[in-house]
Design a protein around this motif. Structure first.
Motif, PDB file in Angstrom:
ATOM      1  N   GLU A 118       0.876   3.943   3.205  1.00 39.52           N
ATOM      2  CA  GLU A 118       1.274   4.043   1.972  1.00 39.52           C
ATOM      3  C   GLU A 118       0.977   4.202   0.776  1.00 39.52           C
ATOM      4  O   GLU A 118       0.453   4.939   0.066  1.00 39.52           O
ATOM      5  CB  GLU A 118       2.577   4.625   2.732  1.00 39.52           C
ATOM      6  N   GLU A 175       3.123   0.350   7.633  1.00 42.82           N
ATOM      7  CA  GLU A 175       2.677   2.084   7.512  1.00 42.82           C
ATOM      8  C   GLU A 175       3.003   1.686   5.892  1.00 42.82           C
ATOM      9  O   GLU A 175       2.685   2.813   4.945  1.00 42.82           O
ATOM     10  CB  GLU A 175       4.263   2.911   8.185  1.00 42.82           C
ATOM     11  N   GLU A 189       5.651  -2.136  12.344  1.00 44.23           N
ATOM     12  CA  GLU A 189       4.705  -0.928  12.790  1.00 44.23           C
ATOM     13  C   GLU A 189       5.132  -0.767  11.354  1.00 44.23           C
ATOM     14  O   GLU A 189       4.399   0.287  10.420  1.00 44.23           O
ATOM     15  CB  GLU A 189       4.667   0.063  13.563  1.00 44.23           C
ATOM     16  N   ARG A 239      -5.367   1.061   9.851  1.00 41.77           N
ATOM     17  CA  ARG A 239      -4.171   1.183  10.399  1.00 41.77           C
ATOM     18  C   ARG A 239      -4.663  -0.223  11.304  1.00 41.77           C
ATOM     19  O   ARG A 239      -4.244  -0.859  12.124  1.00 41.77           O
ATOM     20  CB  ARG A 239      -4.202   1.768  10.878  1.00 41.77           C
TER      21      ARG A 239
END
Length: 204
Positions: A153, A149, A145, A102
């Protein structure tokens, strides 16, 4: 053009789907073998030196695994590769955690990074070996963002150097400019690979 290409057996020493795809796209048929080496045990200051040393170590590991009676493979050319991402003069390998992945991707947003890829070709019959390195600079627009994500995932970014996948449908719209070739970013620079295969196939 295809008819002038020399005929030789090819082994791709990599489990990377992207490299497999690039080599197939180049029109080659090949056998797959992967090298199980401790990459963390090989350290170099310069990214170019590191990726070459790792590609050579992979070649050595694969050569030790070739059965003595496998004459087909012993006549082949072996292609091994490695890649790191360089961000603000720091070498990035595969992220060690979700949080690190991230953080890596967030850093690319509105920023710039580079890939350094190596290709080493070994002629298993003659012992000839030659390697080279290719560098690509990549500039990004904002990466939201939400996109970060979704990538985390999905998990693919956890398996690649620097969590960098510019050909991914979620990331490609965020790429501002690529100075170099996409195949190199995918881990197998076509032009360099073609050049090394030509040299290795004509070595006696």
């Amino acid at each position: 053009m295809e008819s002038s290409r020399p005929h030789f057996k090819l082994v791709l020493g990599s489990s990377s789907i992207a490299r497999r795809s690039v080599l197939t796209d180049m029109g080659y048929q090949f056998t797959l073998m992967s090298a199980d080496i401790d990459e963390k045990s090989i350290r170099k200051e310069k990214p170019e030196d590191l990726v070459l040393a790792l590609a050579e170590a992979k070649a050595e590991a694969i050569m030790q695994r070739i059965p003595d009676d496998d004459d087909d493979i012993k006549e082949a050319l072996l292609v091994t590769c490695d890649q790191v991402v360089v961000y603000e003069n720091t070498i990035r390998e595969k992220p060690s955690s979700v949080e690190e992945a991230r953080e890596y991707i967030r850093g690319y947003s509105k920023g710039h990074t580079a890939t350094v890829s190596s290709v080493v070709v070994t002629n298993l019959k003659t012992g000839f070996r030659k390697g080279g390195v290719d560098r690509v600079e990549i500039y990004f627009n904002e990466i939201s963002e939400e996109i970060i994500e979704k990538l985390i995932e999905e998990g693919m970014v956890l398996k690649v150097a620097g969590a960098l996948l510019i050909e991914h449908p979620l990331i490609s719209p965020c790429v501002k400019e690529v100075v170099g070739t996409t195949d190199s970013v995918m881990g197998l620079p076509k032009e360099l690979t073609e050049k090394l295969l030509k040299e290795a196939s004509s070595s006696t």
